[in-house]
Motif scaffolding. Structure first.
Motif, short mmCIF file in Angstrom:
data_model
loop_
_atom_site.label_atom_id
_atom_site.label_comp_id
_atom_site.label_asym_id
_atom_site.label_seq_id
_atom_site.Cartn_x
_atom_site.Cartn_y
_atom_site.Cartn_z
N UNK A 1 95.37 71.66 20.89
CA UNK A 1 93.97 71.52 20.50
C UNK A 1 93.02 72.19 21.49
N UNK A 2 93.22 71.93 22.80
CA UNK A 2 92.30 72.46 23.81
C UNK A 2 92.31 73.99 23.86
N UNK A 3 93.49 74.63 23.88
CA UNK A 3 93.48 76.11 23.87
C UNK A 3 92.77 76.69 22.66
N UNK A 4 92.97 76.07 21.48
CA UNK A 4 92.32 76.55 20.27
C UNK A 4 90.80 76.38 20.34
N UNK A 5 90.39 75.24 20.89
CA UNK A 5 88.96 74.98 21.03
C UNK A 5 88.32 75.98 21.98
N UNK A 6 89.01 76.27 23.07
CA UNK A 6 88.49 77.23 24.03
C UNK A 6 88.40 78.63 23.42
N UNK A 8 87.92 79.30 20.31
CA UNK A 8 86.79 79.28 19.38
C UNK A 8 85.47 79.43 20.14
N UNK A 9 85.38 78.81 21.30
CA UNK A 9 84.15 78.93 22.08
C UNK A 9 83.99 80.34 22.65
N UNK A 10 85.07 80.91 23.11
CA UNK A 10 84.98 82.28 23.62
C UNK A 10 84.57 83.25 22.51
N UNK A 11 85.10 83.04 21.33
CA UNK A 11 84.73 83.89 20.20
C UNK A 11 83.26 83.69 19.83
N UNK A 12 82.81 82.44 19.87
CA UNK A 12 81.41 82.15 19.56
C UNK A 12 80.48 82.79 20.59
N UNK A 13 80.91 82.76 21.85
CA UNK A 13 80.11 83.40 22.90
C UNK A 13 80.00 84.90 22.65
#
Length: 456
Positions: A1-6, A8-13
């Motif tokens: 979960x945490x790697x996927x969330x990270x 997603x955040x990097x992509x959003x950035x």
């Protein structure tokens, strides 16, 4: 979960609107509205977690965060604007600017002692600077952590800002990821773990740690006022404050008067039965209660000393002349226990203070301005006060942070925004003139270059 969330955040950035200052400002305005609406819920959560008095919750948690939000919303456009700086003569003609660039994906690990303020304040700055954020609140303050999760999920998309809850295993997984910046508040022991994990990826960090904060009282001090201010600074939050006085060094001739004054001020603040006072918090959990209780063993408690394992209560306590190698003098206390050690001269102060790593705070009580300034400059520490305790924290114009073992980096006010921003230097060179002195061949140019360099 945490790697996927990270991810997603990097992509959003990379693809989202976080680099647009107006977008960030709008997000923080939404956050402010939600925090105002949930203030009573925050106060209730802090009470459930460790009986934090409502007054202290407002004074040290909710209003600190709202003040930080107001300051940031008001000034973030100016803070984010590129700053023009004086160009170097060797680059003439040019225009030089500093650009504030967000780092990217930020991890914030918050502590349990001020679980709301010390989570939200860095989060506000990280968002204002244009980053995405994963916030890891303390697992010891479960009610506050759950409320933080509810607030953040209401205001932000998870790919922008989100809360991840859990214990040591979750923290370990988070630290194993590659972040663009890590902001940690907590103990020196865990700070070293965070720094080691960050070093694997050369990730920049801010570490807000702690230490044994000395409080020096010289022969000229106003003892009644000194006692009043130490009682407040030491026993607020039941002593669970990283900048609380950790031990007192008092000129020997003033010790008895100080004890009497402290007894008076403790009773004024918490009555003669502090356990029944609604203005005195509790120790966070059983482990910390037992750790603190062991410090009282075989010590002479001149004031206090009472404990209650069922409610994690430890009375405001003063220990008279503990040995320097005793349990209470080994590490940061982080509780309502205050050792009192008398001294005769400056060499005594040096021998005791220099036994420990550089503290996060140092306090001096004296009406002798020359002596006070000498002590403030003689010892290295993060920040402090003359004739008061703790209050340097509230001025957003002053950096808050440690030195050496007590921390790396600092924040508050504009410095918080700068902490979460990379300062990118850009020189824009004009084309209408190109000085030939810097180009090869260099024959005959050495004297000219030396002259120019003197004027840079």
């Amino acid at each position: 979960m945490i790697p996927e969330l990270l991810r997603a955040q990097k992509n959003y950035f990379d693809t989202g609107d976080t680099k647009v200052v107006a977008f960030r400002k709008t997000a923080l305005k939404r956050l402010k509205a939600e925090l105002i609406n949930r203030e009573n819920d925050i106060i209730a959560a802090l009470d459930k977690d460790f009986k934090k008095p409502a007054f202290e919750s407002v004074l040290t948690e909710t209003q600190v965060v709202l003040s930080e939000l107001d300051l940031t919303i008001k000034n973030m456009m100016r803070w984010a604007k590129p700053k023009r700086v004086l160009p170097a003569l060797l680059n003439f003609p040019s225009t030089d600017r500093l650009y504030s660039e967000p780092y990217g994906a930020v991890l914030i690990i918050a502590p349990w002692n001020y679980p709301y303020q010390l989570a939200m304040a860095p989060l506000i700055a990280a968002v204002a600077a244009g980053n995405t954020v994963i916030l890891k609140p303390s697992e010891l303050t479960t009610h506050t952590a759950a409320l933080l999760n509810a607030i953040i999920s209401t205001v932000f998309k998870p790919e922008h800002v989100c809360v991840v809850q859990g214990g040591v295993d979750v923290s370990t997984t988070l630290l194993a990821q590659k972040w663009d910046y890590i902001f940690f508040t907590g103990s020196v022991k865990v700070g070293k773990i965070v720094a080691k994990a960050a070093a694997e990826h050369l990730t920049p960090v801010t570490l807000e740690l702690g230490g044994k904060n000395p409080c020096i009282i010289d022969a000229s001090a106003n003892i009644p006022l000194t006692a009043k201010r130490i009682v407040w600074g030491k026993f607020i939050n039941a002593g669970q404050t990283c900048i609380a006085p950790d031990y007192v060094l008092i000129q020997a001739s003033k010790k008895e008067a100080f004890y009497k004054a402290m007894q008076i001020e403790i009773e004024k603040a918490y009555t003669d039965t502090p356990k029944a006072s609604h203005d005195f918090a509790r120790i966070i959990n059983q482990n910390n209660f037992e750790r603190l209780s062991k410090m009282l063993a075989n010590e002479h408690c001149i004031i206090g000393g009472a404990t209650d394992a069922e409610t994690y209560y430890i009375a405001p306590t003063l220990i008279d002349e503990p040995k320097l190698d005793s349990e209470v003098m080994k590490d940061e206390i982080f509780g309502p226990i205050l050792p009192i050690i008398s001294y005769e001269g400056i060499s005594d102060l040096e021998n005791i203070i220099n036994r420990y790593a550089k503290p996060l705070a140092l306090y001096v009580f004296s009406t002798n301005q020359t002596a006070a300034k000498k002590l403030i400059t003689q010892f290295s520490f993060g920040g402090g006060c003359i004739n008061d305790t703790v209050i340097h924290f509230v001025n957003h114009r002053l950096p808050f942070g440690g030195v050496g073992n007590s921390g790396i980096g600092a924040y508050h006010g504009q410095l918080s925004f700068d902490t979460f921003s990379h300062k990118k230097a850009v020189v824009k060179k004009a084309n209408w003139l190109d000085l030939p002195v810097r180009y090869a061949p260099y024959t005959g140019k050495l004297k000219t270059v030396r002259t120019l360099l003197k004027w840079m």
